[in-house]
Design a protein around this motif. Sequence first.
Motif, short mmCIF file in Angstrom:
data_model
loop_
_atom_site.label_atom_id
_atom_site.label_comp_id
_atom_site.label_asym_id
_atom_site.label_seq_id
_atom_site.Cartn_x
_atom_site.Cartn_y
_atom_site.Cartn_z
N VAL A 1 -5.29 -0.82 -1.41
CA VAL A 1 -4.34 -0.89 -2.53
C VAL A 1 -5.09 -0.64 -3.84
O VAL A 1 -4.63 0.13 -4.69
N SER A 2 -6.24 -1.25 -4.00
CA SER A 2 -7.05 -1.05 -5.20
C SER A 2 -7.48 0.41 -5.34
O SER A 2 -7.39 0.98 -6.43
N GLY B 1 -3.58 0.24 -7.37
CA GLY B 1 -2.75 -0.95 -7.47
C GLY B 1 -3.57 -2.22 -7.36
O GLY B 1 -4.80 -2.19 -7.35
N ARG B 2 -2.87 -3.32 -7.27
CA ARG B 2 -3.52 -4.62 -7.14
C ARG B 2 -2.66 -5.48 -6.23
O ARG B 2 -1.45 -5.52 -6.38
N MET B 3 -3.32 -6.16 -5.30
CA MET B 3 -2.59 -7.03 -4.37
C MET B 3 -3.19 -8.42 -4.47
O MET B 3 -4.40 -8.61 -4.35
N LEU C 1 0.84 -1.20 0.00
CA LEU C 1 0.00 0.00 0.00
C LEU C 1 0.87 1.25 0.00
O LEU C 1 0.64 2.18 -0.78
N HIS C 2 1.86 1.29 0.86
CA HIS C 2 2.77 2.44 0.98
C HIS C 2 3.40 2.75 -0.39
O HIS C 2 3.35 3.90 -0.85
N ASN C 3 3.97 1.73 -1.02
CA ASN C 3 4.64 1.95 -2.30
C ASN C 3 3.66 2.31 -3.41
O ASN C 3 3.97 3.14 -4.27
#
Length: 140
Positions: free
Chosen positions: A129-130, A134-136, A85-87
């Motif tokens: 994250v989404s 992003g995607r995790m 999440l941070h990145n």
Amino acid sequence: MAVSFSYPVKVERDGDVFVLSFRDIPEALGQASSKSEVISEALDVLKIVLGYYFKDGTPIPSASSRRKGELVVDIPLSLASKIILHNTMIKNKVRPADLAKRMDIPTSEVARITSPRYKTKIDTMASAVSASGGRMTLSA
């Protein structure tokens, strides 16, 4: 792209102690008084230094491959999800206020979600994250 959170640690004996260093996180230096304490001490040192990366808003590098003679320290899944999440937030220039708005939650909740000090449900981390672009995923 798969990201690894198994950080290699170099362990060198120096008299009565074992000196610990990480290629990927050069600020993470420590020592252990016995061979049996090496991994737990290395994880403690890594967690402390990563806390500064979070606080400073510095991207956290993924782990590189282990080299001959190195040990590996596995980051707990809860912390790995916070790193993702941070990145993602840094990469996509998402501020905490933006994330709060996108998730329709208070900024105080975002502060807990983004902090490595607090435990957060994995589904909440995936949603954050989404919402950050992003995607995790998990794989075994």
